[in-house]
Motif scaffolding. Structure first.
Motif, PDB file in Angstrom:
ATOM      1  N   LYS A  86     -11.592   8.922 -10.450  1.00  0.00           N
ATOM      2  CA  LYS A  86     -12.175   7.664 -10.931  1.00  0.00           C
ATOM      3  C   LYS A  86     -12.925   6.963  -9.797  1.00  0.00           C
ATOM      4  CE  LYS A  86     -12.775   3.935 -13.508  1.00  0.00           C
ATOM      5  NZ  LYS A  86     -13.571   3.131 -12.591  1.00  0.00           N
ATOM      6  N   LEU A  87     -12.337   6.930  -8.612  1.00  0.00           N
ATOM      7  CA  LEU A  87     -12.993   6.303  -7.468  1.00  0.00           C
ATOM      8  C   LEU A  87     -14.281   7.042  -7.092  1.00  0.00           C
ATOM      9  CD1 LEU A  87      -9.888   5.578  -5.184  1.00  0.00           C
ATOM     10  CD2 LEU A  87     -11.201   3.907  -6.495  1.00  0.00           C
ATOM     11  N   VAL A  88     -14.205   8.367  -7.083  1.00  0.00           N
ATOM     12  CA  VAL A  88     -15.387   9.177  -6.760  1.00  0.00           C
ATOM     13  C   VAL A  88     -16.496   8.920  -7.776  1.00  0.00           C
ATOM     14  CG1 VAL A  88     -16.288  11.544  -6.619  1.00  0.00           C
ATOM     15  CG2 VAL A  88     -14.121  10.967  -5.518  1.00  0.00           C
ATOM     16  N   LYS A  89     -16.108   8.801  -9.046  1.00  0.00           N
ATOM     17  CA  LYS A  89     -17.103   8.540 -10.101  1.00  0.00           C
ATOM     18  C   LYS A  89     -17.784   7.187  -9.886  1.00  0.00           C
ATOM     19  CE  LYS A  89     -18.828   9.549 -14.290  1.00  0.00           C
ATOM     20  NZ  LYS A  89     -19.626   8.361 -14.568  1.00  0.00           N
ATOM     21  N   ASP A  90     -17.022   6.174  -9.470  1.00  0.00           N
ATOM     22  CA  ASP A  90     -17.611   4.856  -9.198  1.00  0.00           C
ATOM     23  C   ASP A  90     -18.642   4.937  -8.074  1.00  0.00           C
ATOM     24  OD1 ASP A  90     -16.115   3.602 -11.147  1.00  0.00           O
ATOM     25  OD2 ASP A  90     -14.512   3.008  -9.783  1.00  0.00           O
ATOM     26  N   VAL A  91     -18.307   5.697  -7.032  1.00  0.00           N
ATOM     27  CA  VAL A  91     -19.235   5.865  -5.907  1.00  0.00           C
ATOM     28  C   VAL A  91     -20.478   6.614  -6.371  1.00  0.00           C
ATOM     29  CG1 VAL A  91     -19.561   6.957  -3.653  1.00  0.00           C
ATOM     30  CG2 VAL A  91     -17.399   5.812  -4.175  1.00  0.00           C
ATOM     31  N   GLU A  92     -20.245   7.685  -7.117  1.00  0.00           N
ATOM     32  CA  GLU A  92     -21.354   8.527  -7.588  1.00  0.00           C
ATOM     33  C   GLU A  92     -22.314   7.743  -8.477  1.00  0.00           C
ATOM     34  OE1 GLU A  92     -21.486  13.168  -8.715  1.00  0.00           O
ATOM     35  OE2 GLU A  92     -20.156  11.958  -9.953  1.00  0.00           O
ATOM     36  N   ASP A  93     -21.774   6.932  -9.374  1.00  0.00           N
ATOM     37  CA  ASP A  93     -22.612   6.149 -10.287  1.00  0.00           C
ATOM     38  C   ASP A  93     -23.544   5.217  -9.522  1.00  0.00           C
ATOM     39  OD1 ASP A  93     -21.476   7.378 -12.442  1.00  0.00           O
ATOM     40  OD2 ASP A  93     -20.154   5.706 -12.987  1.00  0.00           O
ATOM     41  N   GLY A 117     -20.056   1.209   4.543  1.00  0.00           N
ATOM     42  CA  GLY A 117     -18.812   1.577   3.861  1.00  0.00           C
ATOM     43  C   GLY A 117     -18.655   3.079   3.760  1.00  0.00           C
ATOM     44  N   ALA A 118     -19.771   3.779   3.516  1.00  0.00           N
ATOM     45  CA  ALA A 118     -19.735   5.243   3.424  1.00  0.00           C
ATOM     46  C   ALA A 118     -19.338   5.849   4.768  1.00  0.00           C
ATOM     47  CB  ALA A 118     -21.101   5.771   2.980  1.00  0.00           C
ATOM     48  N   ALA A 119     -19.917   5.338   5.862  1.00  0.00           N
ATOM     49  CA  ALA A 119     -19.593   5.852   7.198  1.00  0.00           C
ATOM     50  C   ALA A 119     -18.130   5.570   7.555  1.00  0.00           C
ATOM     51  CB  ALA A 119     -20.524   5.233   8.240  1.00  0.00           C
ATOM     52  N   PHE A 120     -17.686   4.349   7.268  1.00  0.00           N
ATOM     53  CA  PHE A 120     -16.305   3.954   7.565  1.00  0.00           C
ATOM     54  C   PHE A 120     -15.323   4.814   6.772  1.00  0.00           C
ATOM     55  CE2 PHE A 120     -12.602   1.232   6.596  1.00  0.00           C
ATOM     56  CZ  PHE A 120     -12.146   0.993   7.888  1.00  0.00           C
ATOM     57  N   SER A 121     -15.592   4.986   5.487  1.00  0.00           N
ATOM     58  CA  SER A 121     -14.692   5.765   4.623  1.00  0.00           C
ATOM     59  C   SER A 121     -14.645   7.221   5.056  1.00  0.00           C
ATOM     60  CB  SER A 121     -15.153   5.673   3.169  1.00  0.00           C
ATOM     61  OG  SER A 121     -15.145   4.338   2.742  1.00  0.00           O
ATOM     62  N   CYS A 174     -11.141   2.348  -0.697  1.00  0.00           N
ATOM     63  CA  CYS A 174      -9.869   2.901  -1.219  1.00  0.00           C
ATOM     64  C   CYS A 174      -9.759   4.388  -0.883  1.00  0.00           C
ATOM     65  CB  CYS A 174      -9.778   2.706  -2.727  1.00  0.00           C
ATOM     66  SG  CYS A 174      -9.484   1.001  -3.242  1.00  0.00           S
ATOM     67  N   LEU A 175     -10.851   5.117  -1.090  1.00  0.00           N
ATOM     68  CA  LEU A 175     -10.858   6.551  -0.788  1.00  0.00           C
ATOM     69  C   LEU A 175     -10.629   6.781   0.707  1.00  0.00           C
ATOM     70  CD1 LEU A 175     -13.865   7.652  -3.023  1.00  0.00           C
ATOM     71  CD2 LEU A 175     -11.506   8.466  -3.254  1.00  0.00           C
ATOM     72  N   GLY A 176     -11.251   5.938   1.531  1.00  0.00           N
ATOM     73  CA  GLY A 176     -11.073   6.069   2.971  1.00  0.00           C
ATOM     74  C   GLY A 176      -9.632   5.860   3.389  1.00  0.00           C
ATOM     75  N   PHE A 184       0.835  -1.207   0.000  1.00  0.00           N
ATOM     76  CA  PHE A 184       0.000   0.000   0.000  1.00  0.00           C
ATOM     77  C   PHE A 184       0.866   1.251   0.000  1.00  0.00           C
ATOM     78  CE2 PHE A 184      -2.273   3.475   2.012  1.00  0.00           C
ATOM     79  CZ  PHE A 184      -3.445   3.484   1.277  1.00  0.00           C
ATOM     80  N   GLN A 185       1.916   1.238   0.817  1.00  0.00           N
ATOM     81  CA  GLN A 185       2.800   2.389   0.909  1.00  0.00           C
ATOM     82  C   GLN A 185       3.451   2.675  -0.441  1.00  0.00           C
ATOM     83  OE1 GLN A 185       5.802   1.997   3.914  1.00  0.00           O
ATOM     84  NE2 GLN A 185       5.920   4.198   4.221  1.00  0.00           N
ATOM     85  N   CYS A 186       3.924   1.634  -1.111  1.00  0.00           N
ATOM     86  CA  CYS A 186       4.556   1.804  -2.427  1.00  0.00           C
ATOM     87  C   CYS A 186       3.557   2.354  -3.442  1.00  0.00           C
ATOM     88  CB  CYS A 186       5.108   0.470  -2.928  1.00  0.00           C
ATOM     89  SG  CYS A 186       6.570  -0.088  -2.042  1.00  0.00           S
ATOM     90  N   THR A 187       2.342   1.806  -3.429  1.00  0.00           N
ATOM     91  CA  THR A 187       1.315   2.271  -4.366  1.00  0.00           C
ATOM     92  C   THR A 187       0.985   3.735  -4.135  1.00  0.00           C
ATOM     93  OG1 THR A 187       0.347   0.053  -4.414  1.00  0.00           O
ATOM     94  CG2 THR A 187      -1.020   1.848  -5.240  1.00  0.00           C
ATOM     95  N   LEU A 188       0.842   4.121  -2.870  1.00  0.00           N
ATOM     96  CA  LEU A 188       0.535   5.512  -2.543  1.00  0.00           C
ATOM     97  C   LEU A 188       1.646   6.434  -2.999  1.00  0.00           C
ATOM     98  CD1 LEU A 188      -1.170   7.672  -1.171  1.00  0.00           C
ATOM     99  CD2 LEU A 188      -0.120   7.052   1.013  1.00  0.00           C
TER     100      LEU A 188
END
Length: 201
Positions: A24-31, A93-97, A60-62, A5-9
């Motif tokens: 892209k992540l926000v768009k997936d949630v929004e859709d 998931g929304a609350a956790f994130s 992922c966003l969280g 995760f650290q390397c990816t970030l």
């Protein structure tokens, strides 16, 4: 897992592609949220078909938001809208994130969360309590990157606001058993954050 995760970030930060990735992540949630709103009578199977992508994007966003400040205008509002999603996993998931994202900007966002719990309608207070629980849980643990100096600073900041959080929990509506359970979990985390229990007096 931590190193991956650290390397990816760091790769995302170095490449300058973090903004596009977050979009892209926000768009997936929004859709997913838009689909649920437009199709209130949709079959559970149709909702489940796109909610897994939404849930993964939220998580992922969280996790990103817990490590760096995600300055994305519509993201908090979007996750709050997720509280109304018909699929329970997406709501949680929304609350956790949202809780993890608050951890990325704790000194500004903590007060806002406490205020949300105080003013939220009774039926929404449960979700905001879950947001607070996610904040406490994350700061009590070490996150994917393990213990860091920044993590210790977050714990210290929370410890300096324990009495405010405690008072907020005491004033919350206790009419629902699920809500009482979350409040009890939050109390447990407060004590684990600071063994000095004088704030209980």
């Amino acid at each position: 897992m931590n190193d991956m995760f650290q390397c990816t970030l760091y790769e995302l930060l170095d490449s300058g592609q973090l903004k596009e990735f977050v979009e892209k992540l926000v768009k997936d949630v929004e859709d997913s949220i838009i689909f649920a709103k437009k199709n209130p009578n949709a079959k559970q199977m149709d909702l489940l078909r796109n909610h897994n992508v939404c849930l993964l994007a939220m998580l992922c966003l969280g996790e990103l938001g817990s490590q760096i400040y995600l300055n994305h205008g519509r993201l908090p509002t979007l996750l709050e809208e997720g509280f109304q999603h018909p699929v329970e996993d997406v709501k949680m998931g929304a609350a956790f994130s949202l809780g993890l994202i608050v951890c990325g900007n704790l000194n500004v966002q903590l007060e806002a969360i406490v205020n949300k719990i105080k003013i939220a309608p009774v039926d929404q207070q449960y979700m905001w309590l879950h947001v607070l629980f996610a904040v406490l849980n994350h700061c009590l643990g070490s996150g994917l990157l393990g213990k860091t100096q920044e993590h210790d600073q977050k714990r210290e900041f929370l410890c300096s606001h324990i009495s405010v959080i405690y008072q907020c929990l005491l004033e919350s509506d206790l009419g629902d058993e699920g809500k009482r359970n979350v409040i009890a979990d939050c109390f447990g985390n407060l004590i684990m954050l600071n063994y000095d229990t004088s704030f209980l007096m």
